[in-house]
Enzyme design. Sequence first.
Site, PDB file in Angstrom:
ATOM      1  N   ASP A  23      -1.177   6.662   6.353  1.00  0.00           N
ATOM      2  CA  ASP A  23      -2.336   5.929   5.933  1.00  0.00           C
ATOM      3  C   ASP A  23      -2.596   5.126   7.005  1.00  0.00           C
ATOM      4  O   ASP A  23      -1.849   3.923   6.972  1.00  0.00           O
ATOM      5  CB  ASP A  23      -1.950   5.355   4.756  1.00  0.00           C
ATOM      6  CG  ASP A  23      -3.078   4.251   4.319  1.00  0.00           C
ATOM      7  OD1 ASP A  23      -3.974   4.288   4.909  1.00  0.00           O
ATOM      8  OD2 ASP A  23      -2.981   3.710   3.178  1.00  0.00           O
ATOM      9  N   LYS A  43     -11.934  -1.299   7.923  1.00  0.00           N
ATOM     10  CA  LYS A  43     -11.190  -1.971   8.498  1.00  0.00           C
ATOM     11  C   LYS A  43     -11.566  -2.038  10.099  1.00  0.00           C
ATOM     12  O   LYS A  43     -11.922  -2.963  10.759  1.00  0.00           O
ATOM     13  CB  LYS A  43      -9.635  -1.999   8.297  1.00  0.00           C
ATOM     14  CG  LYS A  43      -9.322  -2.258   6.817  1.00  0.00           C
ATOM     15  CD  LYS A  43      -8.106  -2.197   6.583  1.00  0.00           C
ATOM     16  CE  LYS A  43      -7.869  -2.244   5.068  1.00  0.00           C
ATOM     17  NZ  LYS A  43      -8.105  -3.421   4.335  1.00  0.00           N
ATOM     18  N   TRP A  89       0.919  -1.415   0.207  1.00  0.00           N
ATOM     19  CA  TRP A  89       0.062  -0.014  -0.180  1.00  0.00           C
ATOM     20  C   TRP A  89       0.811   1.462  -0.034  1.00  0.00           C
ATOM     21  O   TRP A  89       0.362   2.197  -0.599  1.00  0.00           O
ATOM     22  CB  TRP A  89      -0.981   0.008   0.829  1.00  0.00           C
ATOM     23  CG  TRP A  89      -2.127  -1.034   0.804  1.00  0.00           C
ATOM     24  CD1 TRP A  89      -2.183  -2.377   1.664  1.00  0.00           C
ATOM     25  CD2 TRP A  89      -3.172  -1.145  -0.091  1.00  0.00           C
ATOM     26  NE1 TRP A  89      -3.307  -2.869   0.942  1.00  0.00           N
ATOM     27  CE2 TRP A  89      -3.699  -2.181  -0.131  1.00  0.00           C
ATOM     28  CE3 TRP A  89      -3.255  -0.144  -0.968  1.00  0.00           C
ATOM     29  CZ2 TRP A  89      -4.820  -2.453  -0.603  1.00  0.00           C
ATOM     30  CZ3 TRP A  89      -4.459  -0.458  -1.938  1.00  0.00           C
ATOM     31  CH2 TRP A  89      -5.131  -1.791  -1.751  1.00  0.00           C
TER      32      TRP A  89
END
Length: 361
Positions: free
Chosen positions: A172, A196, A102
Amino acid sequence: MSRVWNFSAGPAALPQAVLERAQREMLDWNGSGASVMEQSHRGKRFIEMAAQAEADLRELMAISADYAVLFLQGGATQHFAQIPMNLAGENDGADYIISGHWSAKAVSEAAPYVRVNVAASNETDDYLKLPARSDWRLDPRAAYVHYTPNETIHGVEFQDIPEVGAVPLVADMSSNILSEPLDVSRFGLIYAGAQKNIGPSGLVVMIIRRDLLQRATRPMARIFRYAEQAASDSMLNTPNTWGWYVAGLTFQWLKDQGGLVAMAQRNRSKAEQLYRAIDGSGGYYRNPIEPSARSRMNVRFTLHDDALDGVFLKESEAAGLLALKGHKALGGMRASLYNAVPPEAVQALTAFMEDFAQRHG
């Protein structure tokens, strides 16, 4: 119908109490005779709910008035591009730390909008450990430093907040926000996809230092400018009303659980139990990550014989253990242990793993 133990990496498990309350309120929210999804976001009921959700998040994370809290759309991936649009001028550079899939994707999406400096990377180590802090090459003139504290796919996690001097730190936190107490004052901007640890997919929560909203960057549509969203209380356009509402329920649930101190203790205990089962299996199960970099949220493991992978997945699903298949790029297994995954789920998983090893040894 019976509920399963859900180890999905995202969209992920939601607290059962939150789902049950949303179910009860589906047809008649807050005495309105309609669902929250049918209400105007300009209406009094929704505005009060939105304000309460923000207040609860501020309380949970001890967010000061120096920061704006935004409830946005687009997923974290959209903000890979939108962050440099808002924080960097057309000739500015920004430092990026690559620690897995990511953070590498954040680099590729940011590249058209900022001069990217990859200040550190663990790619040559196959993302099995974190980039050594002594190897970071930070630019003190950078517009910001971006990193991903927890890598969902590769299963590595920073155990502390990196020190980057006066340059704003951007994180992030899609997969580890709200999993433990956090010193928000160390950051310039925190953002997280909701699916999440916050709520359903389609919502992004952002915490941004107010002075960064005043940066002169470049021409762009109002909808992409964070300062415009902050001035409009995240309602420049119609927001994800359902996602915002469920996020608010989740914040209340977290407070009922004892807040982030209690969640940190629970999450640490869950991860330790699963890693003990892996490390104590005599090599039947393996986790390839350097122990100091192991993620609490996303635990990767392989079986000693990958020919057993299909059998493991079939039997585990039959046992009520959902979504243990590893990411397609890596194979093996992955158990995501977000806030809503209870200790009982991990107990069921480790018991199954022990039984499976005995039967298929």
